[in-house]
Write a protein that holds these residues in place. Sequence first.
Motif, short mmCIF file in Angstrom:
data_model
loop_
_atom_site.label_atom_id
_atom_site.label_comp_id
_atom_site.label_asym_id
_atom_site.label_seq_id
_atom_site.Cartn_x
_atom_site.Cartn_y
_atom_site.Cartn_z
N HIS A 176 0.81 -1.12 -0.06
CA HIS A 176 -0.03 -0.11 0.05
C HIS A 176 0.83 1.04 -0.08
CE1 HIS A 176 -4.20 -1.62 1.26
NE2 HIS A 176 -3.57 -2.54 0.93
N LEU A 177 0.11 2.27 -0.12
CA LEU A 177 0.87 3.74 -0.21
C LEU A 177 0.31 4.63 0.83
CD1 LEU A 177 3.19 5.64 -1.33
CD2 LEU A 177 1.31 6.68 -2.99
N PHE A 178 0.82 4.85 2.09
CA PHE A 178 0.36 5.40 2.98
C PHE A 178 0.81 7.15 2.85
CE2 PHE A 178 -0.46 2.32 6.83
CZ PHE A 178 -1.30 1.53 5.95
N VAL A 179 -0.32 7.93 3.31
CA VAL A 179 0.09 9.37 3.39
C VAL A 179 0.04 9.79 4.72
CG1 VAL A 179 -0.41 11.74 2.53
CG2 VAL A 179 -0.80 9.71 0.97
N LEU A 180 0.84 10.09 5.56
CA LEU A 180 0.51 10.38 6.95
C LEU A 180 1.15 11.90 7.05
CD1 LEU A 180 3.13 7.50 8.20
CD2 LEU A 180 0.53 7.37 8.05
N LYS A 181 0.27 12.37 8.00
CA LYS A 181 0.42 13.98 8.20
C LYS A 181 1.10 14.03 9.63
CE LYS A 181 -0.44 18.35 8.13
NZ LYS A 181 0.52 19.39 7.18
N VAL A 182 2.19 14.99 9.56
CA VAL A 182 3.05 15.23 10.95
C VAL A 182 2.47 16.75 11.23
CG1 VAL A 182 5.31 15.74 11.74
CG2 VAL A 182 5.00 13.92 9.94
N SER A 183 1.89 16.54 12.43
CA SER A 183 1.31 17.86 13.15
C SER A 183 2.18 19.14 13.15
CB SER A 183 0.84 17.47 14.49
OG SER A 183 1.95 17.27 15.36
N PRO A 184 1.93 20.19 13.31
CA PRO A 184 2.72 21.64 13.26
C PRO A 184 3.62 21.41 14.60
CG PRO A 184 0.42 22.15 12.71
CD PRO A 184 0.40 20.90 12.93
N ASP A 185 3.12 20.86 15.52
CA ASP A 185 3.89 20.77 16.83
C ASP A 185 5.10 19.80 16.79
OD1 ASP A 185 2.50 18.80 17.54
OD2 ASP A 185 1.68 19.80 19.17
N GLY A 186 4.89 18.49 15.63
CA GLY A 186 5.71 17.51 15.83
C GLY A 186 5.21 16.40 16.65
N ARG A 187 4.34 16.61 17.31
CA ARG A 187 3.89 15.74 18.35
C ARG A 187 2.99 14.50 18.09
NH1 ARG A 187 7.33 15.82 22.89
NH2 ARG A 187 8.12 17.92 23.01
N SER A 188 2.55 14.43 16.84
CA SER A 188 1.60 13.42 16.49
C SER A 188 1.83 13.23 14.82
CB SER A 188 0.18 13.93 16.76
OG SER A 188 -0.25 15.16 15.82
N ILE A 189 1.33 11.82 14.45
CA ILE A 189 1.27 11.52 13.26
C ILE A 189 -0.09 10.92 12.66
CG2 ILE A 189 2.43 10.04 11.32
CD1 ILE A 189 4.82 10.24 13.36
N ARG A 190 -0.63 11.11 11.86
CA ARG A 190 -2.03 10.53 11.41
C ARG A 190 -2.14 10.25 10.00
NH1 ARG A 190 -5.89 13.83 9.43
NH2 ARG A 190 -5.22 16.31 9.61
N LYS A 191 -2.61 9.08 9.90
CA LYS A 191 -2.90 8.55 8.57
C LYS A 191 -4.13 9.39 7.82
CE LYS A 191 -4.60 4.61 7.39
NZ LYS A 191 -4.50 3.12 7.21
N VAL A 192 -3.71 10.22 6.47
CA VAL A 192 -4.63 10.83 6.06
C VAL A 192 -5.00 10.01 4.63
CG1 VAL A 192 -4.41 12.91 7.08
CG2 VAL A 192 -3.15 12.32 5.18
N ARG A 193 -4.35 9.30 3.99
CA ARG A 193 -4.82 8.47 2.93
C ARG A 193 -4.22 7.32 2.84
NH1 ARG A 193 -7.09 12.60 2.47
NH2 ARG A 193 -7.23 14.25 0.40
N ASP A 194 -4.71 6.21 1.91
CA ASP A 194 -4.30 4.84 1.91
C ASP A 194 -4.63 4.49 0.60
OD1 ASP A 194 -3.94 2.11 1.94
OD2 ASP A 194 -5.09 1.88 3.63
N TYR A 195 -3.52 4.11 -0.20
CA TYR A 195 -4.04 3.83 -1.51
C TYR A 195 -3.31 2.13 -1.62
CZ TYR A 195 -3.92 8.73 -2.75
OH TYR A 195 -4.46 9.92 -2.58
N ASP A 196 -3.94 1.30 -2.22
CA ASP A 196 -3.95 -0.09 -2.34
C ASP A 196 -3.12 -0.15 -3.70
OD1 ASP A 196 -3.78 -2.56 -2.55
OD2 ASP A 196 -5.91 -2.89 -1.92
N LEU A 197 -2.04 -0.68 -3.71
CA LEU A 197 -1.34 -0.98 -5.20
C LEU A 197 -0.95 -2.50 -5.54
CD1 LEU A 197 1.44 1.61 -4.31
CD2 LEU A 197 -0.58 2.15 -5.10
N THR A 198 -1.78 -3.09 -4.71
CA THR A 198 -1.61 -4.75 -4.99
C THR A 198 -2.04 -5.10 -6.36
OG1 THR A 198 -3.65 -5.21 -3.83
CG2 THR A 198 -1.53 -5.33 -2.60
#
Length: 493
Positions: A176-198
């Motif tokens: 898969h291809l994950f898109v992960l957003k890093v918060s402005p304060d650098g204290r969190s990471i969250r997934k915002v997109r998930d592309y299935d490439l299989t």
Amino acid sequence: MRSARSISSALALLLLAVPAAASAQPIPDPLGTTLPKYQGSPATAQQLSHTRAPQNPFMAPNPRSNIHNDTWMTDAYRWAGPLGRNPEAFSEGMSPALCGSLTFHSRGYIVSVCPSLIAPPQARVIDPRTLELLATYDMPQAPDPPGTKAYQNFAGGGYFFLDGRDRIWSATKTSHLFVLKVSPDGRSIRKVRDYDLTSVLAPEERISSALPDFKGRIWFVSKAGGTVAILDPKTRRIRAIRLGEDIQNSFTVDRRGVYVVSSERMYRFRARNGKPVVQWKVRYDNSGIVKPGQADAGSGTTPTIMKGGYVAITDNADPMNVVVYRKAVRLRRGQRRVVCKVPVFDPGASATENSLMSGNRSLYVENNYGYQDPFGPNTGALTTPGFARVDVRRKGRGCRKVWTNTTERAPSVVPKLSTRTGLIYTYTRDPDPLPIGQPYFWTAIDARTGSTAYKVYAGSGLGFNNNYAGLAIGPDGTAYLGVTGGIIALRDR
């Protein structure tokens, strides 16, 4: 030798026991070294001409976006690195993972995706001053394909890129291809997109690298079978071709072309109706041997675009050549695709598994011949020394080898060039009089002459082995490197 192996095994267990968020806990260095901890003298900055790679609008500003700094994969910085003036070397223990690619958030945080031998890959945000671990995100885990050497498996985040919105784009071990957003304060990471490439990959295939072109389409390649594919992130449509040749490394993106090196050939691609199309291809010299230090029997480099319309790799001849191609689709009358092939290092002792550095018309290459599995029985083996500079002559009239450094041994690091200081920053290992010693040094080489400017002791043993990780230089001039024990840094005080 048994004693050395026992100590190495004990150190490995010690390192793996270090918690992932060990605050203010340096990497253990019980072995030390009998060698001088500072060698040479502070350097004087000598600015060099810089290759100005175009800014890909879908990647973070150069040189903060990926392991090779920019879309041309120059491995060069316009800002300064350490000059060796009252240097401070420090570290932070972060096992179990190796942060091979280091990028920089818009607010200065270090951002990485860190594969592991014993745990799932993990996205991480690191404080650039203290090396404190600020945030983590666990990526999916999957078994390695049969025949894959674990210490040379870069799937699952070894190559990723950071975009201009501080988002990580990383392939996973589950294709898969994950898109992960890093918060402005650098204290969190969250997934915002998930592309299935299989849909375009065989079960045994793993994605080596994924990068955007200048229109925002995501190109990706697989190692086994050599799939080259394009994802439209808006429609999620994927179109692919299969080369039938392994693609071990990353690739290079220009405004109108994408350059891929396989285990047999050098390619230029373009997109036509969303599908990869070969514009030209050239077979390079190949001994057919997987040399010690290499991941496969082929080029160990990601292609590097140079000023003047050239793209360069190393081949797998014996001795290895630096090969420069004209990147144009149509050549002028009298021109040939290959500008030059320049042999570097000695027969039977030349190999690299790292990209070339480029500044103006110069290319810089390191020798990784002899590198061994750091977790295997030959972890203490020394590599063959060697760095070299090759220049393309004016108007593409061949090339010349300018210098060779036959002293410094860089086992596996992705080195970097600072055109502001005129120094090549690398990571070397020296012979130690003690039989169990494995001392590693931050090393700066004068890019003009090839002479060693200075060396600073980093640490000894498995915990300080970088295992193909890429060196990075922060905007404040601090040098960083992921190692098996965590992350290390060097700065002038």
